[in-house]
Design a protein around this motif. Structure first.
Motif, PDB file in Angstrom:
ATOM      1  N   ARG A 141       0.833  -1.206   0.000  1.00 34.72           N
ATOM      2  CA  ARG A 141       0.000   0.000   0.000  1.00 34.72           C
ATOM      3  C   ARG A 141       0.867   1.254   0.000  1.00 34.72           C
ATOM      4  O   ARG A 141       0.566   2.235  -0.684  1.00 34.72           O
ATOM      5  CB  ARG A 141      -0.960   0.010   1.198  1.00 34.72           C
ATOM      6  N   ALA A 142       1.958   1.233   0.778  1.00 27.96           N
ATOM      7  CA  ALA A 142       2.864   2.386   0.803  1.00 27.96           C
ATOM      8  C   ALA A 142       3.515   2.601  -0.560  1.00 27.96           C
ATOM      9  O   ALA A 142       3.595   3.737  -1.056  1.00 27.96           O
ATOM     10  CB  ALA A 142       3.940   2.180   1.872  1.00 27.96           C
ATOM     11  N   MET A 143       3.961   1.516  -1.183  1.00 27.89           N
ATOM     12  CA  MET A 143       4.600   1.649  -2.486  1.00 27.89           C
ATOM     13  C   MET A 143       3.587   1.989  -3.574  1.00 27.89           C
ATOM     14  O   MET A 143       3.894   2.717  -4.518  1.00 27.89           O
ATOM     15  CB  MET A 143       5.356   0.356  -2.813  1.00 27.89           C
ATOM     16  N   GLY A 144       2.357   1.489  -3.443  1.00 23.45           N
ATOM     17  CA  GLY A 144       1.310   1.854  -4.393  1.00 23.45           C
ATOM     18  C   GLY A 144       0.976   3.332  -4.334  1.00 23.45           C
ATOM     19  O   GLY A 144       0.603   3.936  -5.341  1.00 23.45           O
ATOM     20  N   ALA A 145       1.122   3.913  -3.137  1.00 19.89           N
ATOM     21  CA  ALA A 145       0.887   5.351  -2.978  1.00 19.89           C
ATOM     22  C   ALA A 145       2.137   6.169  -3.282  1.00 19.89           C
ATOM     23  O   ALA A 145       2.117   7.397  -3.163  1.00 19.89           O
ATOM     24  CB  ALA A 145       0.426   5.639  -1.546  1.00 19.89           C
ATOM     25  N   GLY A 146       3.243   5.491  -3.652  1.00 20.71           N
ATOM     26  CA  GLY A 146       4.470   6.202  -3.992  1.00 20.71           C
ATOM     27  C   GLY A 146       5.291   6.652  -2.810  1.00 20.71           C
ATOM     28  O   GLY A 146       6.203   7.472  -2.957  1.00 20.71           O
ATOM     29  N   ASN A 147       5.031   6.113  -1.618  1.00 17.67           N
ATOM     30  CA  ASN A 147       5.727   6.532  -0.404  1.00 17.67           C
ATOM     31  C   ASN A 147       6.788   5.495  -0.037  1.00 17.67           C
ATOM     32  O   ASN A 147       6.588   4.649   0.833  1.00 17.67           O
ATOM     33  CB  ASN A 147       4.723   6.715   0.742  1.00 17.67           C
ATOM     34  N   PRO A 206      -0.059  -8.234  -2.473  1.00 16.19           N
ATOM     35  CA  PRO A 206       0.541  -7.009  -3.020  1.00 16.19           C
ATOM     36  C   PRO A 206      -0.267  -6.391  -4.150  1.00 16.19           C
ATOM     37  O   PRO A 206      -0.232  -5.172  -4.323  1.00 16.19           O
ATOM     38  CB  PRO A 206       1.916  -7.481  -3.514  1.00 16.19           C
ATOM     39  N   ILE A 207      -1.011  -7.205  -4.909  1.00 22.78           N
ATOM     40  CA  ILE A 207      -1.843  -6.628  -5.977  1.00 22.78           C
ATOM     41  C   ILE A 207      -2.996  -5.845  -5.358  1.00 22.78           C
ATOM     42  O   ILE A 207      -3.286  -4.717  -5.757  1.00 22.78           O
ATOM     43  CB  ILE A 207      -2.389  -7.722  -6.918  1.00 22.78           C
ATOM     44  N   VAL A 208      -3.654  -6.454  -4.368  1.00 19.47           N
ATOM     45  CA  VAL A 208      -4.736  -5.746  -3.674  1.00 19.47           C
ATOM     46  C   VAL A 208      -4.194  -4.508  -2.976  1.00 19.47           C
ATOM     47  O   VAL A 208      -4.778  -3.415  -3.059  1.00 19.47           O
ATOM     48  CB  VAL A 208      -5.429  -6.682  -2.663  1.00 19.47           C
ATOM     49  N   GLY A 209      -3.060  -4.658  -2.269  1.00 20.72           N
ATOM     50  CA  GLY A 209      -2.491  -3.520  -1.544  1.00 20.72           C
ATOM     51  C   GLY A 209      -2.102  -2.379  -2.454  1.00 20.72           C
ATOM     52  O   GLY A 209      -2.363  -1.211  -2.152  1.00 20.72           O
ATOM     53  N   THR A 210      -1.490  -2.706  -3.597  1.00 23.02           N
ATOM     54  CA  THR A 210      -1.119  -1.661  -4.553  1.00 23.02           C
ATOM     55  C   THR A 210      -2.357  -0.961  -5.099  1.00 23.02           C
ATOM     56  O   THR A 210      -2.376   0.273  -5.250  1.00 23.02           O
ATOM     57  CB  THR A 210      -0.310  -2.262  -5.720  1.00 23.02           C
ATOM     58  N   ASP A 255      -7.677   2.237  -6.428  1.00 18.85           N
ATOM     59  CA  ASP A 255      -8.418   1.488  -7.447  1.00 18.85           C
ATOM     60  C   ASP A 255      -9.150   0.342  -6.744  1.00 18.85           C
ATOM     61  O   ASP A 255      -8.737  -0.810  -6.784  1.00 18.85           O
ATOM     62  CB  ASP A 255      -7.450   0.958  -8.508  1.00 18.85           C
ATOM     63  N   ILE A 256     -10.284   0.668  -6.106  1.00 19.18           N
ATOM     64  CA  ILE A 256     -11.004  -0.298  -5.282  1.00 19.18           C
ATOM     65  C   ILE A 256     -11.582  -1.422  -6.128  1.00 19.18           C
ATOM     66  O   ILE A 256     -11.586  -2.590  -5.719  1.00 19.18           O
ATOM     67  CB  ILE A 256     -12.138   0.392  -4.496  1.00 19.18           C
TER      68      ILE A 256
END
Length: 457
Positions: free
Chosen positions: A93-99, A314-318, A324-325
């Motif tokens: 989730r952090a990497m999906g948000a670019g953090n 990781p796919i769901v988290g990203t 992208d719910i």
């Protein structure tokens, strides 16, 4: 320069990030699942080999490992499933948000949690093992065999936590192959070392069931060290940099806020098995040994659901991180369907041909009969059980686990209430096996309903 710039996006880490963010759902799931299946196939090898070793030691050893096995399977489920899925989900989730800085801090916090939990649980097993196994119905030679295994295997509990935590960090960044290969090699090493010391293959001494446990200790410490060195070398999208202020108390709190709830799932699952083990122990050591052989297949099927579920995390988290719910939910249901099909097929095979599994471990008729009876009932529930576990992992990717934990509690409640009712009315071992299957199915249906009704926003 226009020709050079796109090349940066062709690095393996960049390709994995793009795959997680926008790759086609089913092919991406299959691509990420395959390395996990190969690695966790080592769990099948280990389970078969260890039970075969123990079967050659004797019926008391089979009964002892039936008592000890759920405890050490719990260590795997807590570290790889509950906290592992939490770690992968938070990092993705952090990497999906670019953090990326947040992802780094979460990784260090996860490492600290693994060290503390591993040491504390190892001490608890060493100190309270006898009381626990006696509470579960162990006595005499069976109890001593359970202790012989547990007292040695406890030295590997910190390594189990470290190895699974480090593997979960890599999975959270979409890197499934490296942890899969390392854990596969560890499984092979566990079989070789455990067999050598358990059976006394020259020049190694015959240590019995303690030697089998020694294989687990050596394998996981080796895997933990190799995974740590790989991440520290900076060869993945995520690295462990021990800089001042990199890990913060809020990072630990963020992981434990979800992880503490998620850990209720394996605790409830293993608690259900331990309650069933205690009930079955009342019917004698032969029935207990047979049940132990049968239920080991159930634990062996968990890695299949785990392989699909951990690929979904990781796919769901990203997807959640990038808001992208719809994609996150599509991934969850696709993964659940895959787990249902794969685990369910093996369950039906066990119903039709239980001897394919049971006869690997024992030729003693009074032990084989209850093992056959257990699988002929439980196999019908395995498909739904796999789906429920996979949806639990997907919920970890979304950071929403409260509802699915309630479904796990439903299973434990059915086992406890139904078990007390059956035992108070002279229930048979077969009725206990039927209760186990019914509780398993109820858990899966409850999990599916929770995920269906959840918005994940």
């Amino acid at each position: 320069m226009d020709r050079i710039q796109p090349l940066a996006t062709t690095s393996p880490a960049a390709q994995r990030a793009e795959l997680l963010r926008s790759g086609p759902v089913l092919p991406t799931l299959l691509r990420l699942t395959l390395p996990n299946l190969v690695a966790l196939g080592s769990a099948a090898i280990v389970s078969i080999a260890e039970t075969a070793y123990v079967g050659r030691i004797g019926v008391a050893a089979l009964g002892g490992i039936a008592l000890a096995f759920p405890v050490f399977m719990l260590m795997q489920m807590l570290s790889a499933g509950a906290m592992g899925g939490t770690i992968s989900g938070a990092i993705s989730r952090a990497m999906g948000a670019g953090n990326r800085a947040l992802a780094q801090g979460l990784a260090l916090a996860a490492l600290a949690i693994a060290v503390v939990f591993g040491l504390v649980l190892a001490v608890l097993v060493r100190v309270f093992g006898r009381d626990l196994f006696a509470l579960l119905g162990g006595s005499g030679a069976v109890l001593e065999q359970a202790l012989a295994f547990a007292n040695t295997a406890a030295w590997g509990i910190p390594a189990i936590w470290l190895a699974n935590t480090l593997a979960s960090m890599l999975r959270g960044s979409g890197n499934m192959a490296v942890p899969a290969n390392i854990l596969l090699c560890a499984g092979i090493g566990q079989v070789l070392i455990g067999g050598a010391f358990g059976l006394g293959v020259r020049p190694f001494p015959a240590l019995g069931i303690a030697g089998v446990a020694l294989g687990q200790v050596a394998a996981f410490w080796t895997a933990a060290i190799i995974l740590f060195l790989y991440i520290r070398a900076g060869r993945s999208a995520l690295t462990l940099r021990f800089a001042a202020g990199a890990a913060r108390a809020e990072h630990v709190a963020a992981l434990l806020r979800i992880g503490a709830i998620a850990m209720l799932s394996p605790l409830l699952s293993v608690g259900s098995v331990l309650m069933l083990t205690r009930m079955v122990a009342r019917f004698g050591p032969d029935v207990l040994a047979g049940y132990g052989i049968g239920v080991r297949l159930e634990f062996l099927l968990i890695p299949i659901a785990f392989s699909v579920g951990v690929a979904a995390v990781p796919i769901v988290g990203t997807a959640i991180g990038s808001r992208d719910i719809a994609r996150a939910r599509r991934v969850a249901w696709t993964a659940g369907t895959l787990a249902f099909a794969g685990v369910g097929a093996i369950g039906l095979l066990a119903v039709a041909l239980p001897g394919l599994w049971v006869d690997l471990f024992t030729k003693v008729a009074p032990v084989r009969q209850p093992a056959y009876a257990y699988l002929s009932v439980a196999g019908f529930g395995y498909g739904l059980f796999g789906m429920g576990l996979c949806l639990y992992f997907a919920s970890q990717g979304a950071g929403r686990v409260g509802g699915v934990i309630m479904a796990q509690a439903l299973r434990a409640g059915i086992v406890l209430g139904g078990g007390l009712l059956l035992l108070n009315h002279s229930g048979t071992a077969d009725s206990i096996f039927l209760l186990s299957t019914g509780a398993m199915v109820a858990m899966a249906i409850g999990t599916a309903l929770v995920v269906k009704m959840s918005t994940w926003r």
